[in-house]
Design a protein around this motif. Sequence first.
Motif, PDB file in Angstrom:
ATOM      1  N   VAL A   1      76.916  13.418 -14.983  1.00 56.42           N
ATOM      2  CA  VAL A   1      76.234  14.190 -16.027  1.00 56.42           C
ATOM      3  C   VAL A   1      74.766  13.797 -16.102  1.00 56.42           C
ATOM      4  N   CYS A   2      74.481  12.492 -16.017  1.00 59.14           N
ATOM      5  CA  CYS A   2      73.082  12.049 -16.056  1.00 59.14           C
ATOM      6  C   CYS A   2      72.279  12.655 -14.908  1.00 59.14           C
ATOM      7  N   LEU A   3      72.889  12.727 -13.734  1.00 58.47           N
ATOM      8  CA  LEU A   3      72.188  13.329 -12.598  1.00 58.47           C
ATOM      9  C   LEU A   3      71.949  14.816 -12.822  1.00 58.47           C
ATOM     10  N   LEU A   4      72.897  15.508 -13.462  1.00 58.36           N
ATOM     11  CA  LEU A   4      72.748  16.948 -13.679  1.00 58.36           C
ATOM     12  C   LEU A   4      71.698  17.256 -14.743  1.00 58.36           C
ATOM     13  N   ILE A   5      71.322  16.259 -15.537  1.00 58.64           N
ATOM     14  CA  ILE A   5      70.277  16.471 -16.543  1.00 58.64           C
ATOM     15  C   ILE A   5      68.962  16.872 -15.863  1.00 58.64           C
ATOM     16  N   PHE A   6      68.719  16.332 -14.680  1.00 62.05           N
ATOM     17  CA  PHE A   6      67.478  16.677 -13.976  1.00 62.05           C
ATOM     18  C   PHE A   6      67.397  18.179 -13.686  1.00 62.05           C
ATOM     19  N   PRO A   7      68.416  18.817 -13.084  1.00 62.97           N
ATOM     20  CA  PRO A   7      68.345  20.274 -12.891  1.00 62.97           C
ATOM     21  C   PRO A   7      68.283  21.054 -14.200  1.00 62.97           C
TER      22      PRO A   7
ATOM     23  N   LEU B   1      60.147  16.428  -8.789  1.00 63.04           N
ATOM     24  CA  LEU B   1      60.039  15.461  -7.692  1.00 63.04           C
ATOM     25  C   LEU B   1      60.812  14.187  -8.014  1.00 63.04           C
ATOM     26  N   ALA B   2      60.715  13.741  -9.278  1.00 62.59           N
ATOM     27  CA  ALA B   2      61.463  12.551  -9.679  1.00 62.59           C
ATOM     28  C   ALA B   2      62.967  12.788  -9.551  1.00 62.59           C
ATOM     29  N   GLY B   3      63.420  13.971  -9.974  1.00 68.10           N
ATOM     30  CA  GLY B   3      64.833  14.295  -9.850  1.00 68.10           C
ATOM     31  C   GLY B   3      65.284  14.314  -8.403  1.00 68.10           C
ATOM     32  N   PHE B   4      64.455  14.895  -7.532  1.00 66.71           N
ATOM     33  CA  PHE B   4      64.775  14.936  -6.103  1.00 66.71           C
ATOM     34  C   PHE B   4      64.956  13.523  -5.550  1.00 66.71           C
ATOM     35  N   VAL B   5      64.030  12.641  -5.872  1.00 69.57           N
ATOM     36  CA  VAL B   5      64.088  11.269  -5.344  1.00 69.57           C
ATOM     37  C   VAL B   5      65.259  10.498  -5.952  1.00 69.57           C
ATOM     38  N   ILE B   6      65.399  10.554  -7.282  1.00 70.82           N
ATOM     39  CA  ILE B   6      66.431   9.768  -7.968  1.00 70.82           C
ATOM     40  C   ILE B   6      67.836  10.235  -7.579  1.00 70.82           C
ATOM     41  N   ILE B   7      68.048  11.551  -7.562  1.00 69.30           N
ATOM     42  CA  ILE B   7      69.375  12.061  -7.206  1.00 69.30           C
ATOM     43  C   ILE B   7      69.720  11.704  -5.765  1.00 69.30           C
ATOM     44  N   SER B   8      68.767  11.914  -4.859  1.00 69.08           N
ATOM     45  CA  SER B   8      69.038  11.636  -3.440  1.00 69.08           C
ATOM     46  C   SER B   8      69.386  10.176  -3.223  1.00 69.08           C
ATOM     47  N   ILE B   9      68.589   9.274  -3.798  1.00 74.45           N
ATOM     48  CA  ILE B   9      68.838   7.840  -3.614  1.00 74.45           C
ATOM     49  C   ILE B   9      70.158   7.433  -4.276  1.00 74.45           C
TER      50      ILE B   9
ATOM     51  N   GLN C   1      52.542  20.523 -15.104  1.00 73.74           N
ATOM     52  CA  GLN C   1      52.423  19.239 -14.399  1.00 73.74           C
ATOM     53  C   GLN C   1      53.671  18.387 -14.613  1.00 73.74           C
ATOM     54  N   ALA C   2      54.158  18.368 -15.854  1.00 70.18           N
ATOM     55  CA  ALA C   2      55.366  17.605 -16.154  1.00 70.18           C
ATOM     56  C   ALA C   2      56.561  18.155 -15.380  1.00 70.18           C
ATOM     57  N   GLY C   3      56.651  19.501 -15.297  1.00 69.82           N
ATOM     58  CA  GLY C   3      57.739  20.110 -14.544  1.00 69.82           C
ATOM     59  C   GLY C   3      57.695  19.731 -13.074  1.00 69.82           C
ATOM     60  N   PHE C   4      56.500  19.715 -12.498  1.00 70.69           N
ATOM     61  CA  PHE C   4      56.356  19.329 -11.085  1.00 70.69           C
ATOM     62  C   PHE C   4      56.785  17.883 -10.868  1.00 70.69           C
ATOM     63  N   LEU C   5      56.300  16.985 -11.725  1.00 71.95           N
ATOM     64  CA  LEU C   5      56.632  15.572 -11.590  1.00 71.95           C
ATOM     65  C   LEU C   5      58.121  15.327 -11.855  1.00 71.95           C
ATOM     66  N   TRP C   6      58.678  16.059 -12.848  1.00 72.70           N
ATOM     67  CA  TRP C   6      60.098  15.895 -13.162  1.00 72.70           C
ATOM     68  C   TRP C   6      60.973  16.342 -11.988  1.00 72.70           C
TER      69      TRP C   6
END
Length: 448
Positions: A235-241, A109-117, A102-107
């Motif tokens: 680097v902060c953005l790459l932490i999500f992947p 999706l959060a990464g997708f939204v945060i990186i895109s914006i 569940q955490a992986g799924f939410l993480w």
Amino acid sequence: MEVEAAPTSRRPSRQEATVMQDTARWSRGLSYATGWINVSGWIALTATTGLLGSTFVVNIISLLHPLYEPKPWHQFLIYIGFTLAALVINAFLTRILPVVTQAGFLWSLAGFVIISITILACSSGDYQSGEFVFTQFTNKTGWPDGLAWMLGLLQGAFALTGFDATAHMIEEIPDPQRQGPKIMLYCIGIGMFTGFIFLACLLLVTNDIDAVIKAPWGPLLQVFMDATNNKAGSVCLLIFPIVCMLFTAITIMCTSSRMSYAFARDGGMPFSNVFAKVHPTLDVPLNALIWTTAWVIIFGCIFLGSTSTFNAITSASVVALGVTYAIPPAINVLRGRRILPENRPFKIPEPFGWILNIIGILWSILTTVLFVFPPELPVTGSNMNYAIAAFGVILLIAGGTWIFDGRKNYHGPQLNVESLAQGTVEGMDPTEEKTDRGPSNAKEEWAS
């Protein structure tokens, strides 16, 4: 989508037995080959998670330290770290796996939204044109444009590979007859939707395609640099992947171990009695987990000597899984789609079932052929695609083990038609005693 007809953790080879149960001469051998190909594909796919995660980490070091010269053993150690972390969580913290998924799924999706914006906002309107993003075609492979375009589809195929993980975990999912097919469809739908938007955002903020391709710290980090013009922010953005790769390593290792365990449970593995055991206190197939981890580490050792060989193994994972995706529906179509129970809980109405089966088979054939093409011309020893050789080794292993072990000991999936009609999860005990086995003697079986 027929996973609900016989919900067990070893879906592809069980589907073989389901659709070929009245052709015993061929069903056992084909089921065995499919099982081995799927086991091999999932183990190789497990290795890709550590490879991608370690690549991202090395890319960060290269960006922050321009004089840094990455060595294969640097990435190997990080690769081992991802692998061992996945092993520890799967072996000793299995109770938190639902929370991890569940955490992986939410993480993600959060990464997708945060990186895109973030990348759109940081670019401040300095975007590429819609023509560049959606219509411009750049071919630097040396292949003709049409073939180069089809080769580009392989990245998308790789991103969606592994959706059958749900099937391999099906015995541990509530109401699997209905929920299993839905989860698989949701995964593909979410992946397509978010993937299209994410790629569009990346292309919108890209300054120079050539610079992205040649960047020593990797294309994704270079795109982030194009957007933010800030190393720390990139680097902060790459932490999500990177964290996503850790979640992926955990879940794929779990799936791979369940596949190996189920195959051994049917007598398909050498020393099946060892790999089909469930640890009495940890309540996980520990030997199957160790089997998967050992092979992933061996693949990592190969990476130290030859990156092209390692890439061939990981590419072969997609080829192998694609083949196993195509075989069951192909047999089902050849037999008129009349084999599976008519009253199964999840059924795609005709003629859509026929159409989707045929499209899926053709897609698997196309991607299987394309995945063994060299990525660019002219072909040299360093850029040659050795996936076909790795897949050939898988077939040799399947054939050799069948001759010396499988044809004697592999009994294949055992089906209960009445249970299938009622939608009951069809699992098999991990020992030869399939009835009257209480939990009290689990420790004796493990020790034996």
